[in-house]
Design an enzyme around this catalytic site. Structure first.
Site, short mmCIF file in Angstrom:
data_model
loop_
_atom_site.label_atom_id
_atom_site.label_comp_id
_atom_site.label_asym_id
_atom_site.label_seq_id
_atom_site.Cartn_x
_atom_site.Cartn_y
_atom_site.Cartn_z
CE LYS A 1 31.70 32.45 36.25
NZ LYS A 1 32.39 31.47 35.86
CB SER B 1 29.57 29.81 32.59
OG SER B 1 29.75 28.62 32.73
CG HIS C 1 51.71 47.01 47.88
ND1 HIS C 1 53.05 46.98 48.09
CD2 HIS C 1 51.93 48.26 48.80
CE1 HIS C 1 54.11 47.72 47.96
NE2 HIS C 1 53.03 48.60 48.31
CD GLU D 1 39.15 34.70 31.38
OE1 GLU D 1 38.29 34.81 33.50
OE2 GLU D 1 37.91 33.66 30.81
#
Ligand code: ARG
Length: 467
Positions: A290, A284, A163, A297
């Site tokens: 970043k 980025s 979880h 992804e």
């Protein structure tokens, strides 16, 4: 264009004329993608032509011309000199029409005892077998990369989650080897799909078989098919092997997507468990600090299109009456795209796994600053004869007290434990992350000696897979 003009032009080329008086529109053409079948198409045509010669159906002189012409066409295609024509619809008519240009009339004999229906099914089965081999190899390469990394982390402790909450400590190698198992099943599925595709439809003709004394077994042997199809009607309309390929690809993408998701969260500042290499991340355009996990992804994102191809084909075939219907031409784009996607995704995952840096200290800290030893502390009471449920309650109370005092189990004194249960003694103070993983010494468990054994077996599996 009038049918007369059309007729004049096409009279020069019976293969083109065979397409009918109306030129195919872009809507019906498939050449922009099925040109990928050229090698299989030519190989199957050569085997078919030679068989026609052996069986005395076509004169051997003509067979030699046909084979020579087909080989020249293969060379033209490989050299980028072949002129693809969408008005000729598909790979089969493009090749046949060019053959006519190269060798003249003899070209017209190639299509004896054959139809595009058994031809395309044969080509696609050959192509799928090659794709299965490549996907299998790519899955095994990823398994190797996982094993290699796992070997370095047999003693690296990381929280295991349920979880998304820290549950019990495991060693990182155990976590990585879980993915080894997934990709093992995937590789097996690609091998099984190759077997499903390994049945030759050629000789089924349009759908009823052909009225010539052909030798299907000989052709199958030439093309390395293990079997010939048993029913001509099924043979020209069966696309199960593609559904199987797309299923294998979909499950592989599901596994890759889960792996990617973990790479993404593990590389976040919040986790800081790993750092992905620069090659597999990008900056980025606006936020200079970043490094985005783009590969992970994109793998996660591309999973959707592979599922889409599976759903698309299942839907395409569901209402089709026997036998061949043009709907079946819709089988190939999804197959090609899924094959490209799954293979490049597997290869990217290899690079990502091999190039990432593991922050073992951070992983251990995450395990330390948690209550992942709660089960072990409860098990300690169980060993003293306490029923597990009672032990569970005692440890649950203990952890609640710790949380309200802002401390962890490691900061408790023996006397604190004994307030929860008088059966606690010195031994409880010896429960550590390392003792907890070592205690899970069962087959399939996270004890380092078990994981070492699992890695040994995994290496054998990889060696058996031929890598
Ligand atoms: N391009 C077609 C396909 O991929 C080849 C078979 C065409 N057969 C036919 N009867 N029109 O399915």
């Amino acid at each position: 264009m009038t049918s007369q003009n059309n007729g004049n032009k096409e009279n020069n080329n019976p293969a083109a004329a065979a397409r009918g008086s109306k030129l195919a529109s872009d809507f019906t053409a498939s050449i922009h993608y099925d040109s990928r079948l050229y090698r299989e198409d030519i190989t199957a045509s050569i085997a078919h032509a030679r068989m026609l010669g052996r069986q005395g159906i076509v004169e051997s002189d003509d067979v030699e011309k046909i084979v020579g012409g087909l080989n020249s066409i293969a060379t033209e295609i490989e050299n980028g000199e072949f002129e693809w024509k969408s008005e000729l619809e598909d790979i089969h008519m493009n090749v046949e029409s060019r053959l006519y240009e190269l060798i003249g009339e003899a070209a017209g004999r190639l299509h004896t005892a054959r139809s595009r229906n058994d031809q395309v099914a044969t080509d696609t089965r050959l192509w799928t077998q090659v794709a299965c081999g490549r996907a299998f190899d790519a899955a095994v390469s990823l398994q190797s990369a996982l094993v290699e990394l796992a070997e370095k982390h047999i003693d690296t402790i990381v929280p295991g989650y349920t979880h998304m909450q820290r549950g019990q400590p495991v060693v990182l190698a155990h976590h990585l080897m879980a993915y080894f198992e997934m990709f093992d099943r995937d590789a097996t599925r690609f091998a099984q799909t190759a077997e499903s595709a390994d049945v030759m439809p050629l000789g089924s003709g349009a759908m009823a078989g052909v009225p010539y004394p052909i030798d299907r077994e000989w052709v199958a042997d030439q093309l390395d098919f293990s079997e010939i199809s048993r029913n001509s009607m099924d043979a020209v309309s069966d696309r199960d092997f593609i559904v199987e390929f797309l299923t294998a690809a979909s499950l592989t993408m599901a596994h890759l997507s889960r792996l990617s998701e973990e790479m993404i969260i593990w590389s976040s500042d919040e986790f800081g468990f790993i750092k992905l290499s620069d090659e597999y991340t990008s900056g980025s355009s606006i936020m200079p600090q970043k490094r985005n996990p783009d590969f992970a992804e994109l793998i996660r994102g591309k999973t959707g299109r592979v599922y889409g191809s599976l759903m698309g084909l299942l839907t395409t075939i569901k209402g089709l009456p026997l036998t061949y219907n043009r709907d079946l031409q819709e089988d190939k784009e999804g197959l090609f795209d899924a094959s490209d996607t799954v293979i490049t995704s597997l290869e990217s995952a290899v690079g990502m796994i091999s190039g990432m840096t593991v922050n073992g200290d951070r992983m251990r800290q995450a395990a330390e600053n948690s209550f992942v030893l709660a089960t072990d502390i409860a098990d300690y009471l169980v060993a003293k004869g306490v029923p597990f449920r009672e032990a569970y309650i005692a440890v649950s109370d203990l952890s609640k007290q710790c949380i309200s005092n802002g401390i962890g189990f490691s900061e408790l004194e023996l006397s604190d434990f004994q307030k929860a249960s008088s059966l606690f003694d010195e031994g409880v103070m010896k429960i550590t992350l390392d003792s907890a993983v070592a205690a899970r010494d069962v087959p399939g468990g996270t004890a380092p000696n078990r994981v070492r054994e699992a890695i040994k077996e995994a290496k054998q599996l990889i060696a058996d897979a031929g890598q």
